[in-house]
Scaffold this motif. Structure first.
Motif, PDB file in Angstrom:
ATOM      1  N   ASP A  91       0.835  -1.206   0.000  1.00 13.23           N
ATOM      2  CA  ASP A  91       0.000   0.000   0.000  1.00 13.23           C
ATOM      3  C   ASP A  91       0.870   1.257   0.000  1.00 13.23           C
ATOM      4  N   GLY A  92       1.979   1.212   0.734  1.00 14.32           N
ATOM      5  CA  GLY A  92       2.903   2.347   0.749  1.00 14.32           C
ATOM      6  C   GLY A  92       3.510   2.599  -0.616  1.00 14.32           C
ATOM      7  N   LEU A  93       3.882   1.521  -1.314  1.00 13.12           N
ATOM      8  CA  LEU A  93       4.394   1.675  -2.674  1.00 13.12           C
ATOM      9  C   LEU A  93       3.332   2.293  -3.579  1.00 13.12           C
ATOM     10  N   ALA A  94       2.115   1.801  -3.469  1.00  5.51           N
ATOM     11  CA  ALA A  94       1.031   2.322  -4.304  1.00  5.51           C
ATOM     12  C   ALA A  94       0.770   3.795  -4.006  1.00  5.51           C
ATOM     13  N   ALA A  95       0.749   4.158  -2.721  1.00  8.53           N
ATOM     14  CA  ALA A  95       0.516   5.553  -2.343  1.00  8.53           C
ATOM     15  C   ALA A  95       1.622   6.466  -2.859  1.00  8.53           C
ATOM     16  N   ALA A  96       2.825   5.917  -2.997  1.00 12.95           N
ATOM     17  CA  ALA A  96       3.955   6.691  -3.518  1.00 12.95           C
ATOM     18  C   ALA A  96       4.003   6.668  -5.043  1.00 12.95           C
ATOM     19  N   GLY A  97       3.006   6.022  -5.643  1.00 10.70           N
ATOM     20  CA  GLY A  97       2.965   5.967  -7.102  1.00 10.70           C
ATOM     21  C   GLY A  97       3.854   4.912  -7.710  1.00 10.70           C
ATOM     22  N   ARG A  98       4.288   3.966  -6.919  1.00 11.42           N
ATOM     23  CA  ARG A  98       5.154   2.886  -7.396  1.00 11.42           C
ATOM     24  C   ARG A  98       4.307   1.647  -7.643  1.00 11.42           C
ATOM     25  N   ALA A  99       4.026   1.364  -8.886  1.00 10.18           N
ATOM     26  CA  ALA A  99       3.204   0.206  -9.226  1.00 10.18           C
ATOM     27  C   ALA A  99       4.038  -1.058  -9.157  1.00 10.18           C
TER      28      ALA A  99
END
Length: 145
Positions: A91-99
């Motif tokens: 979720d942290g990766l996704a929130a940072a825009g890292r798919a």
């Protein structure tokens, strides 16, 4: 942070930090389990594995990891373990825009339970991590997968 979320959700709960020496864990756990109004806990290092072993049931994430970062007391008084470390990481990766796509996880540091968690499903189970995601009410555009 958690107490603010708890208050905003209107829950009659409070997060209080507690600790013990590792050699006193069994005594500590017995005391926590004896508290009738203790509904759940967030667990940290070095107790994640030992707490997981004390629980009667576990979500598949916690069972596969052999460690728990949250436990909740079921209606029958038994403890249920969950672990959303991997979910939080993703979720942290996704929130940072890292798919991160499921097919690219492969044999990386991310365990197989992350691939399962991000597999399409009509309705995910109501776990601790699911509860906190609902409290945060994240926009769908930030969800991975």
């Amino acid at each position: 942070m958690f107490n603010a979320l708890i208050e905003d959700a209107g829950l009659d709960s409070l997060m209080v930090p507690v600790t013990c020496r590792p050699e006193n864990f069994d005594i500590f756990w017995a005391g926590l389990s004896a508290m009738e109004n203790l509904k759940g806990m967030i667990i940290s290092v070095p107790f994640k594995q030992r707490v997981s072993e004390k629980c009667a049931t576990a979500h598949s994430r916690a069972a596969r990891a052999g460690a728990a970062n949250t436990v909740v007391r079921r209606a029958d008084g038994q403890w249920h373990a969950d672990n959303f470390d991997g979910v939080g990481f993703m979720d942290g990766l996704a929130a940072a825009g890292r798919a991160v796509h499921r097919d690219r996880l492969g044999r990386s540091i991310l365990p197989a339970h992350l691939r399962e968690h991000y597999a399409p499903s009509p309705r995910r189970g109501r776990s601790i991590s699911g509860h906190w995601r609902e409290l945060r009410a994240r926009p769908r555009s930030l969800r991975p997968g």
